[in-house]
Design a protein around this motif. Structure first.
Motif, short mmCIF file in Angstrom:
data_model
loop_
_atom_site.label_atom_id
_atom_site.label_comp_id
_atom_site.label_asym_id
_atom_site.label_seq_id
_atom_site.Cartn_x
_atom_site.Cartn_y
_atom_site.Cartn_z
N ARG A 1 0.84 -1.20 0.00
CA ARG A 1 0.00 0.00 0.00
C ARG A 1 0.87 1.26 0.00
N GLU A 2 1.94 1.24 0.78
CA GLU A 2 2.86 2.37 0.82
C GLU A 2 3.53 2.57 -0.54
N LEU A 3 3.94 1.49 -1.16
CA LEU A 3 4.56 1.56 -2.48
C LEU A 3 3.58 2.10 -3.51
N GLU A 4 2.34 1.69 -3.42
CA GLU A 4 1.31 2.20 -4.34
C GLU A 4 1.12 3.71 -4.17
N LYS B 1 3.36 5.87 -3.01
CA LYS B 1 4.56 6.54 -3.52
C LYS B 1 4.55 6.56 -5.04
N THR B 2 4.09 5.50 -5.66
CA THR B 2 4.01 5.45 -7.12
C THR B 2 3.04 6.50 -7.63
N GLN B 3 1.91 6.64 -6.96
CA GLN B 3 0.92 7.65 -7.33
C GLN B 3 1.50 9.05 -7.18
N GLU B 4 2.22 9.29 -6.08
CA GLU B 4 2.85 10.60 -5.87
C GLU B 4 3.84 10.91 -6.98
N THR B 5 4.64 9.92 -7.34
CA THR B 5 5.64 10.10 -8.39
C THR B 5 4.98 10.39 -9.73
N ALA B 6 3.90 9.70 -10.03
CA ALA B 6 3.18 9.94 -11.29
C ALA B 6 2.61 11.36 -11.33
N GLU B 7 2.03 11.79 -10.22
CA GLU B 7 1.48 13.15 -10.16
C GLU B 7 2.57 14.20 -10.29
#
Length: 78
Positions: A40-43, A45-51
């Motif tokens: 969940r944490e990785l997901e 962080k991935t969303q933050e990086t994409a944004e």
């Protein structure tokens, strides 16, 4: 007598197989529960990086649009 030995061996093997499968299921369940928060944490962080990447692309596009002639070479200029 021979068939009785074979039957006992097959029964014991099936019993051990079932026990091993149950142990494997428990291990996989435990691992899944331990990994869930990390996934969940990785997901997130991935969303933050994409944004962040999208914002950077928009900024870059805005800067290029604000500067006339950006990205094109003029004749004779090097």
């Amino acid at each position: 007598m021979f068939w009785l030995g074979v039957l006992v061996t097959v029964g014991f093997t099936a019993w051990r197989l079932l026990a091993n499968l149950k142990a494997l299921l428990r291990s996989v369940t435990d691992l899944s529960e331990r990994l869930a928060p990390t996934l969940r944490e990785l997901e997130a962080k991935t969303q933050e990086t994409a944004e962040l990447g999208e914002r950077l692309q928009r900024r870059q596009a805005a800067r290029q649009a604000a500067r006339p002639g950006t990205g094109r070479r003029r004749r004779g200029a090097r």
